[in-house]
Design a protein around this motif. Structure first.
Motif, PDB file in Angstrom:
ATOM      1  N   PRO A 137     -27.793 -22.853 -51.107  1.00  0.00           N
ATOM      2  CA  PRO A 137     -26.985 -23.780 -49.736  1.00  0.00           C
ATOM      3  C   PRO A 137     -27.646 -25.299 -50.350  1.00  0.00           C
ATOM      4  CG  PRO A 137     -27.265 -22.058 -48.476  1.00  0.00           C
ATOM      5  CD  PRO A 137     -27.578 -21.411 -50.287  1.00  0.00           C
ATOM      6  N   VAL A 138     -27.315 -26.163 -49.652  1.00  0.00           N
ATOM      7  CA  VAL A 138     -27.757 -27.693 -50.518  1.00  0.00           C
ATOM      8  C   VAL A 138     -28.554 -27.790 -49.130  1.00  0.00           C
ATOM      9  CG1 VAL A 138     -27.859 -30.059 -50.658  1.00  0.00           C
ATOM     10  CG2 VAL A 138     -26.420 -28.100 -52.126  1.00  0.00           C
ATOM     11  N   PRO A 139     -29.923 -27.989 -48.831  1.00  0.00           N
ATOM     12  CA  PRO A 139     -30.507 -28.378 -47.533  1.00  0.00           C
ATOM     13  C   PRO A 139     -29.857 -29.504 -47.225  1.00  0.00           C
ATOM     14  CG  PRO A 139     -32.157 -28.071 -49.302  1.00  0.00           C
ATOM     15  CD  PRO A 139     -30.922 -28.133 -50.368  1.00  0.00           C
ATOM     16  N   THR A 140     -29.919 -29.631 -45.950  1.00  0.00           N
ATOM     17  CA  THR A 140     -29.322 -31.476 -45.667  1.00  0.00           C
ATOM     18  C   THR A 140     -30.594 -31.765 -45.062  1.00  0.00           C
ATOM     19  OG1 THR A 140     -28.551 -30.649 -43.710  1.00  0.00           O
ATOM     20  CG2 THR A 140     -27.275 -30.802 -45.264  1.00  0.00           C
ATOM     21  N   PRO A 141     -30.470 -33.118 -44.380  1.00  0.00           N
ATOM     22  CA  PRO A 141     -31.344 -33.629 -43.676  1.00  0.00           C
ATOM     23  C   PRO A 141     -31.513 -33.043 -42.424  1.00  0.00           C
ATOM     24  CG  PRO A 141     -30.156 -35.509 -44.791  1.00  0.00           C
ATOM     25  CD  PRO A 141     -29.707 -33.940 -44.823  1.00  0.00           C
ATOM     26  N   HIS A 142     -30.591 -32.377 -41.703  1.00  0.00           N
ATOM     27  CA  HIS A 142     -30.576 -32.758 -40.522  1.00  0.00           C
ATOM     28  C   HIS A 142     -31.537 -30.636 -40.208  1.00  0.00           C
ATOM     29  CE1 HIS A 142     -27.937 -35.012 -39.388  1.00  0.00           C
ATOM     30  NE2 HIS A 142     -26.864 -34.809 -40.151  1.00  0.00           N
ATOM     31  N   GLY A 143     -31.431 -29.824 -41.859  1.00  0.00           N
ATOM     32  CA  GLY A 143     -31.934 -28.507 -41.238  1.00  0.00           C
ATOM     33  C   GLY A 143     -30.548 -27.797 -41.681  1.00  0.00           C
ATOM     34  N   ILE A 144     -29.524 -28.256 -42.415  1.00  0.00           N
ATOM     35  CA  ILE A 144     -28.985 -26.443 -42.044  1.00  0.00           C
ATOM     36  C   ILE A 144     -28.483 -26.948 -43.235  1.00  0.00           C
ATOM     37  CG2 ILE A 144     -25.953 -26.444 -41.737  1.00  0.00           C
ATOM     38  CD1 ILE A 144     -26.512 -27.317 -38.563  1.00  0.00           C
ATOM     39  N   GLY A 145     -27.886 -25.953 -43.961  1.00  0.00           N
ATOM     40  CA  GLY A 145     -27.474 -25.463 -45.504  1.00  0.00           C
ATOM     41  C   GLY A 145     -26.246 -25.993 -45.695  1.00  0.00           C
ATOM     42  N   LEU A 146     -25.742 -26.489 -46.647  1.00  0.00           N
ATOM     43  CA  LEU A 146     -24.339 -26.572 -46.667  1.00  0.00           C
ATOM     44  C   LEU A 146     -23.628 -26.225 -48.142  1.00  0.00           C
ATOM     45  CD1 LEU A 146     -21.610 -28.136 -45.817  1.00  0.00           C
ATOM     46  CD2 LEU A 146     -22.651 -30.084 -46.964  1.00  0.00           C
ATOM     47  N   LEU A 147     -22.546 -25.195 -48.275  1.00  0.00           N
ATOM     48  CA  LEU A 147     -21.546 -25.503 -49.476  1.00  0.00           C
ATOM     49  C   LEU A 147     -19.909 -25.841 -48.895  1.00  0.00           C
ATOM     50  CD1 LEU A 147     -23.271 -22.142 -50.031  1.00  0.00           C
ATOM     51  CD2 LEU A 147     -23.635 -23.756 -51.663  1.00  0.00           C
ATOM     52  N   SER A 148     -20.223 -26.182 -50.354  1.00  0.00           N
ATOM     53  CA  SER A 148     -19.091 -27.975 -49.713  1.00  0.00           C
ATOM     54  C   SER A 148     -17.716 -27.145 -51.192  1.00  0.00           C
ATOM     55  CB  SER A 148     -18.922 -29.068 -49.246  1.00  0.00           C
ATOM     56  OG  SER A 148     -17.954 -29.383 -49.614  1.00  0.00           O
ATOM     57  N   MET A 149     -16.190 -27.639 -50.332  1.00  0.00           N
ATOM     58  CA  MET A 149     -15.587 -27.220 -51.817  1.00  0.00           C
ATOM     59  C   MET A 149     -15.705 -28.237 -52.984  1.00  0.00           C
ATOM     60  SD  MET A 149     -13.665 -24.255 -52.256  1.00  0.00           S
ATOM     61  CE  MET A 149     -12.553 -22.681 -51.621  1.00  0.00           C
ATOM     62  N   GLY A 150     -16.388 -29.439 -52.278  1.00  0.00           N
ATOM     63  CA  GLY A 150     -16.277 -30.594 -52.965  1.00  0.00           C
ATOM     64  C   GLY A 150     -17.617 -30.743 -53.781  1.00  0.00           C
ATOM     65  N   GLN A 151     -18.235 -29.538 -53.530  1.00  0.00           N
ATOM     66  CA  GLN A 151     -19.546 -29.443 -54.263  1.00  0.00           C
ATOM     67  C   GLN A 151     -18.883 -28.604 -55.586  1.00  0.00           C
ATOM     68  OE1 GLN A 151     -22.293 -27.342 -51.930  1.00  0.00           O
ATOM     69  NE2 GLN A 151     -23.349 -29.218 -51.094  1.00  0.00           N
ATOM     70  N   LEU A 152     -17.999 -27.701 -55.773  1.00  0.00           N
ATOM     71  CA  LEU A 152     -17.269 -27.102 -56.511  1.00  0.00           C
ATOM     72  C   LEU A 152     -16.118 -27.231 -57.569  1.00  0.00           C
ATOM     73  CD1 LEU A 152     -17.445 -22.682 -54.963  1.00  0.00           C
ATOM     74  CD2 LEU A 152     -19.362 -24.545 -56.202  1.00  0.00           C
ATOM     75  N   VAL A 153     -15.008 -28.019 -56.688  1.00  0.00           N
ATOM     76  CA  VAL A 153     -14.363 -29.106 -57.579  1.00  0.00           C
ATOM     77  C   VAL A 153     -13.889 -30.125 -57.495  1.00  0.00           C
ATOM     78  CG1 VAL A 153     -11.594 -28.468 -56.888  1.00  0.00           C
ATOM     79  CG2 VAL A 153     -12.569 -26.680 -56.199  1.00  0.00           C
ATOM     80  N   PRO A 154     -13.357 -30.303 -58.805  1.00  0.00           N
ATOM     81  CA  PRO A 154     -13.827 -32.158 -58.508  1.00  0.00           C
ATOM     82  C   PRO A 154     -12.404 -32.205 -58.087  1.00  0.00           C
ATOM     83  CG  PRO A 154     -13.903 -31.259 -60.833  1.00  0.00           C
ATOM     84  CD  PRO A 154     -13.772 -29.939 -59.934  1.00  0.00           C
ATOM     85  N   ALA A 155     -12.713 -33.544 -57.416  1.00  0.00           N
ATOM     86  CA  ALA A 155     -11.431 -34.219 -56.265  1.00  0.00           C
ATOM     87  C   ALA A 155     -10.437 -33.833 -56.973  1.00  0.00           C
ATOM     88  CB  ALA A 155     -12.106 -35.093 -55.681  1.00  0.00           C
ATOM     89  N   ASP A 156     -10.096 -34.598 -58.571  1.00  0.00           N
ATOM     90  CA  ASP A 156      -9.181 -34.991 -59.227  1.00  0.00           C
ATOM     91  C   ASP A 156      -8.407 -33.831 -59.751  1.00  0.00           C
ATOM     92  OD1 ASP A 156     -10.534 -34.992 -60.764  1.00  0.00           O
ATOM     93  OD2 ASP A 156     -10.356 -35.627 -62.261  1.00  0.00           O
ATOM     94  N   GLN A 157      -9.136 -32.225 -59.662  1.00  0.00           N
ATOM     95  CA  GLN A 157      -8.590 -31.143 -60.111  1.00  0.00           C
ATOM     96  C   GLN A 157      -7.853 -30.411 -58.533  1.00  0.00           C
ATOM     97  OE1 GLN A 157     -11.254 -28.953 -62.837  1.00  0.00           O
ATOM     98  NE2 GLN A 157     -11.143 -31.046 -63.597  1.00  0.00           N
TER      99      GLN A 157
END
Ligand SMILES: Nc1ncnc2c1ncn2[C@@H]1O[C@H](COP(=O)(O)OP(=O)(O)OP(=O)(O)O)[C@@H](O)[C@H]1O
Ligand SMILES: [Mg+2]
Length: 313
Positions: A137-157
């Motif tokens: 998970p990507v650390p965020t400034p709030h201290g919460i880890g994040l994983l997002s479809m947006g990190q895996l799938v290019p918007a146009d696909q």
């Protein structure tokens, strides 16, 4: 018996309460609880325990089995029938609210069509690394880890990713290196498609939070979302009424251009708890746009109710 006492005394300083021993003749069988240690830590502890046990007089063979209590991580799905009702805003603020209440929270953005958590959480453009084939998970400034479809799938696909590929991507977000996170808040895409089915069938949320706006139409949609979870045996934690009433940016006074109490009545009719109203508040919107999801007051009450539900469940 005395040998067990000797062995326990030998292991205590090294393994504390982690070792459970059994002695059979000259053989010692040790179950080692490695909960919370990584693989290297578990192996180092095992080696130290083995050395200490082997040094106890009369013990010829030492067998050690590692066990770990898996962190019981609970998934809270945030869903709605209709798009644009504020699921993502609610998910981000619920995650922050639960964290403020002491939970270790991870945030999953499962919305393949319009992933918005990287922006909301201030890590737009981030890409997760992987360790042992699982995403970190990507650390965020709030201290919460994040994983997002947006990190895996290019918007146009995203459109081409429907079906099994989307379901596979969801699994990568859920089955990831979440570490000691005890709660995963999942921002669901709107509607009742493949992602939703994979979510309820494969990853069985502990409960679902349904977001609706005061208008009747979206309540009908909310009912559709509720049915999806109910059919799969996922408990509904309750309904949040978002953009309910208008908070005046000048004086803070709340007014109700769409009428009041509709969602609460509807929740009663649907037989689900009402978790609270979030006013239409310009501050919520500007904070979101700035990638600055800040746990606003109105969300606190909702987080407290969800937390109480989790405690009781
Ligand atoms: N209570 C609120 N007050 C003011 N603005 C809000 C509020 N809730 C949401 N918004 C704004 O409304 C827009 C839609 O909200 P959001 O993206 O959270 O909805 P969504 O249900 O996730 O939408 P989608 O279905 O597109 O994923 C955003 O611009 C957000 O900042
Ligand atoms: Mg969204």
């Amino acid at each position: 018996m005395t040998q067990e006492v000797t062995l326990n005394a030998a292991l205590e300083p090294i393994a504390g309460q982690r070792a459970t021993i059994r002695i059979d003749g000259d053989r010692a069988s040790i179950i080692l609880d490695v909960t919370g240690l990584d693989a290297a830590g578990g192996d180092a502890l095992e080696a130290a325990v083995r050395a200490a046990a082997s040094a106890v007089p009369g013990i010829a063979t030492v067998r050690i089995a590692q066990t770990a209590q898996r962190t019981t991580r609970r998934i809270i799905a945030v869903a709605s029938g209709k798009g644009g009702v504020g699921k993502s805003t609610v998910s981000a603020n619920l995650a922050l609210g639960l964290q403020a209440l002491g939970r270790k929270v991870g945030l999953v953005d499962a919305d393949i069509y319009g992933p918005s958590q990287p922006k909301l959480m201030g890590v737009e453009g981030s890409r997760p690394q992987a360790t042992d084939k699982l995403l970190d998970p990507v650390p965020t400034p709030h201290g919460i880890g994040l994983l997002s479809m947006g990190q895996l799938v290019p918007a146009d696909q995203a459109i081409a990713w429907r079906g099994p590929m989307a379901a596979g991507a969801l699994t990568q977000l859920i089955v990831a290196n979440w570490g000691d996170a005890d709660t995963l808040v999942v921002d669901m895409p709107p509607g009742t498609g493949d992602i939703q089915l994979t979510m309820v069938q494969k990853h069985k949320p502990a409960g679902a939070v349904i977001v609706s706006t005061p208008q009747d139409l979206s309540l009908i949609d909310a009912k559709r979302a509720i049915d999806l979870f109910r059919k799969a045996g996922v408990p509904i934690i309750g309904l949040i009424e978002n953009m309910a009433g208008y908070a005046c940016p000048h004086c803070g006074e709340l007014s109700d251009p769409f009428g009041k109490g509709g969602a609460e009545t509807a929740a009663g009719e649907l037989g689900i708890p009402f978790l609270g109203r979030i006013p239409l508040d310009i501050a919520i919107r500007t904070a979101s746009d700035a990638g600055n999801a800040a746990e606003a007051g109105a969300f606190r009450e909702v987080a407290v109710r969800v937390d109480a539900w989790m405690r009781a469940a």
